[in-house]
Design a protein around this motif. Structure first.
Motif, short mmCIF file in Angstrom:
data_model
loop_
_atom_site.label_atom_id
_atom_site.label_comp_id
_atom_site.label_asym_id
_atom_site.label_seq_id
_atom_site.Cartn_x
_atom_site.Cartn_y
_atom_site.Cartn_z
N ALA A 155 0.83 -1.21 0.00
CA ALA A 155 0.00 0.00 0.00
C ALA A 155 0.87 1.26 0.00
O ALA A 155 0.57 2.24 -0.70
N VAL A 156 1.95 1.23 0.77
CA VAL A 156 2.86 2.38 0.82
C VAL A 156 3.53 2.60 -0.54
O VAL A 156 3.58 3.73 -1.06
N VAL A 157 4.04 1.52 -1.12
CA VAL A 157 4.73 1.62 -2.42
C VAL A 157 3.78 2.13 -3.50
O VAL A 157 4.13 3.01 -4.30
N LEU A 158 2.56 1.61 -3.53
CA LEU A 158 1.59 2.04 -4.54
C LEU A 158 1.20 3.50 -4.35
O LEU A 158 0.94 4.21 -5.32
N THR A 159 1.15 3.93 -3.10
CA THR A 159 0.86 5.34 -2.84
C THR A 159 1.95 6.23 -3.41
O THR A 159 1.68 7.26 -4.03
N VAL A 160 3.21 5.83 -3.22
CA VAL A 160 4.34 6.59 -3.76
C VAL A 160 4.28 6.59 -5.28
O VAL A 160 4.45 7.64 -5.93
N LEU A 161 4.02 5.43 -5.89
CA LEU A 161 3.94 5.34 -7.35
C LEU A 161 2.82 6.20 -7.91
O LEU A 161 2.95 6.77 -8.99
N SER A 162 1.71 6.29 -7.17
CA SER A 162 0.55 7.05 -7.67
C SER A 162 0.80 8.55 -7.65
O SER A 162 -0.03 9.31 -8.17
N LEU A 163 1.90 8.98 -7.07
CA LEU A 163 2.22 10.41 -7.03
C LEU A 163 3.21 10.82 -8.12
O LEU A 163 3.64 11.98 -8.16
N ALA A 164 3.56 9.87 -9.00
CA ALA A 164 4.61 10.14 -9.98
C ALA A 164 4.09 10.03 -11.41
O ALA A 164 3.57 8.98 -11.81
N GLY A 165 4.21 11.11 -12.17
CA GLY A 165 3.92 11.08 -13.60
C GLY A 165 2.55 10.53 -13.95
O GLY A 165 1.56 10.77 -13.28
N THR A 166 2.48 9.78 -15.08
CA THR A 166 1.20 9.22 -15.51
C THR A 166 0.72 8.12 -14.57
O THR A 166 -0.42 7.68 -14.67
N THR A 167 1.60 7.67 -13.66
CA THR A 167 1.15 6.66 -12.70
C THR A 167 0.21 7.26 -11.66
O THR A 167 -0.26 6.55 -10.77
N THR A 168 -0.07 8.57 -11.75
CA THR A 168 -1.07 9.16 -10.86
C THR A 168 -2.42 8.49 -11.05
O THR A 168 -3.27 8.53 -10.16
N PHE A 169 -2.63 7.89 -12.22
CA PHE A 169 -3.89 7.18 -12.44
C PHE A 169 -3.97 5.92 -11.57
O PHE A 169 -5.04 5.34 -11.42
N HIS A 170 -2.84 5.49 -11.01
CA HIS A 170 -2.85 4.32 -10.14
C HIS A 170 -3.29 4.66 -8.71
O HIS A 170 -3.16 3.83 -7.81
N THR A 171 -3.83 5.87 -8.53
CA THR A 171 -4.42 6.21 -7.24
C THR A 171 -5.51 5.22 -6.86
O THR A 171 -5.66 4.85 -5.69
N MET A 175 -5.71 3.14 -3.43
CA MET A 175 -6.88 3.18 -2.55
C MET A 175 -7.32 1.77 -2.16
O MET A 175 -7.59 1.47 -0.99
N LEU A 176 -7.39 0.90 -3.15
CA LEU A 176 -7.83 -0.48 -2.89
C LEU A 176 -6.80 -1.23 -2.05
O LEU A 176 -7.16 -2.07 -1.21
N ALA A 177 -5.52 -0.93 -2.25
CA ALA A 177 -4.47 -1.57 -1.45
C ALA A 177 -4.61 -1.17 0.02
O ALA A 177 -4.46 -2.00 0.92
N TRP A 178 -4.90 0.11 0.28
CA TRP A 178 -5.12 0.55 1.67
C TRP A 178 -6.40 -0.05 2.24
O TRP A 178 -6.48 -0.36 3.44
#
Length: 300
Positions: A155-171, A175-178
């Motif tokens: 969940a932490v790693v995915l949160t970090v990834l969701s804050l970078a570039g086009t991976t913001t769509f991985h928010t 959310m589901l990981a949390w």
């Protein structure tokens, strides 16, 4: 009190304490009722001239007794683990869906309607965009003893990834990981209490309120359709206050509709609409799995 009475009281207290610890996943009322029954059993045994050890033996050791109690109450020991797995699978599926959208639909470093990432960088970009899906799936692959720690780390790693570039769509994936971390903890004692449902309903209202605020400060035109959209969003989210799985299913369906709509109508607000749909989807599916009817005990 004689020494024998003290020993008897200690034996009873020890049994009650052990049973109480093993029943912490039940509601407070259920646990209190079971412990009252155990006390009554020890009292009846004493009246009949039996020792606390004999009374305890007739109930079975605390592990056997509590397992029997859970079965009688319809408590499914694997319920929270199933919740976690469902949410992790959904996080993985969301990551795959997002990767396909970002790769084949969302424009790369150009204006909407022009080249996609695959057009610009080749098929290898798809594999790169699928990395969050691999990360989301990790808790499904590790041994049980490492599952909780891995779920939190993912969940932490995915949160970090969701804050970078086009991976913001991985928010949505984050959310589901949390949710896979939080929902099983909330549901350990049974279905979520009213406070959690109200919190979930409030979360679903946040995107609509932010949209209204943006209109008021002039970030975009505030039209009647926008107000109706925001009002409908809040109304659907309010269903989370209903302690039924169907309410969560309705909110989940609304989230899916918003997510699909955001992929069909690309524009400057696409990411915001995607996040809003992700909130609806995550809160809705969390509510649905947390309020699903427990499985009956084996053999029934």
């Amino acid at each position: 009190m004689t020494e024998r009475d003290t020993m008897n009281a200690n034996a009873e207290d020890t049994y009650l304490r052990d049973v109480g610890k093993r029943l912490r996943t039940l509601t407070a009322d259920q646990r209190a009722a079971v412990l009252d029954d155990v006390r009554a059993h020890f009292a009846d045994a004493a009246d009949a001239g039996r020792s606390p050890e004999q009374a305890a033996e007739s109930l079975g050791d605390p592990a056997q007794f509590t397992e029997r109690v859970r079965a009688e109450l319809g408590h499914d020991a694997g319920r929270t683990d199933r919740m976690r797995r469902v949410l992790q699978w959904l996080a993985t599926g969301a990551a795959v869906f997002t990767a396909m959208f970002v790769s084949f639909v969302w424009p790369g470093d150009t204006l909407p309607g022009l080249d996609t990432q695959v057009d610009q960088y080749g098929f290898g970009i798809v594999l790169l965009n699928l990395i969050p899906a691999l990360v989301a799936a990790l808790p499904l692959l590790v041994p049980a003893r490492a599952r909780t720690a891995t779920t939190v780390a993912v969940a932490v790693v995915l949160t970090v990834l969701s804050l970078a570039g086009t991976t913001t769509f991985h928010t949505l994936t984050a959310m589901l990981a949390w949710a896979a971390v939080v929902v099983p903890v909330i549901a350990r004692r049974g279905r979520p209490a009213a406070g959690w449902r109200i919190t979930g309903a409030a979360l679903t209202a946040v995107p609509a309120l932010l949209g209204i605020l943006g209109g008021l400060v002039g970030s975009w035109d505030m039209e009647v359709s926008s107000l109706l959209w925001s009002g409908g969003f809040i109304a659907v989210g309010a269903l989370i206050a209903v302690p039924r799985a169907w309410a969560g299913a309705v909110v989940t369906a609304a989230g899916v509709a918003v997510l699909v709509m955001s992929t069909l109508d690309l524009g400057m607000l696409t990411l915001g609409i995607w996040w809003a749909g992700g909130v609806l989807f995550t809160v809705g599916v969390s509510h649905a799995v947390a309020h699903a009817r427990p499985r009956p005990p084996a053999g029934e």
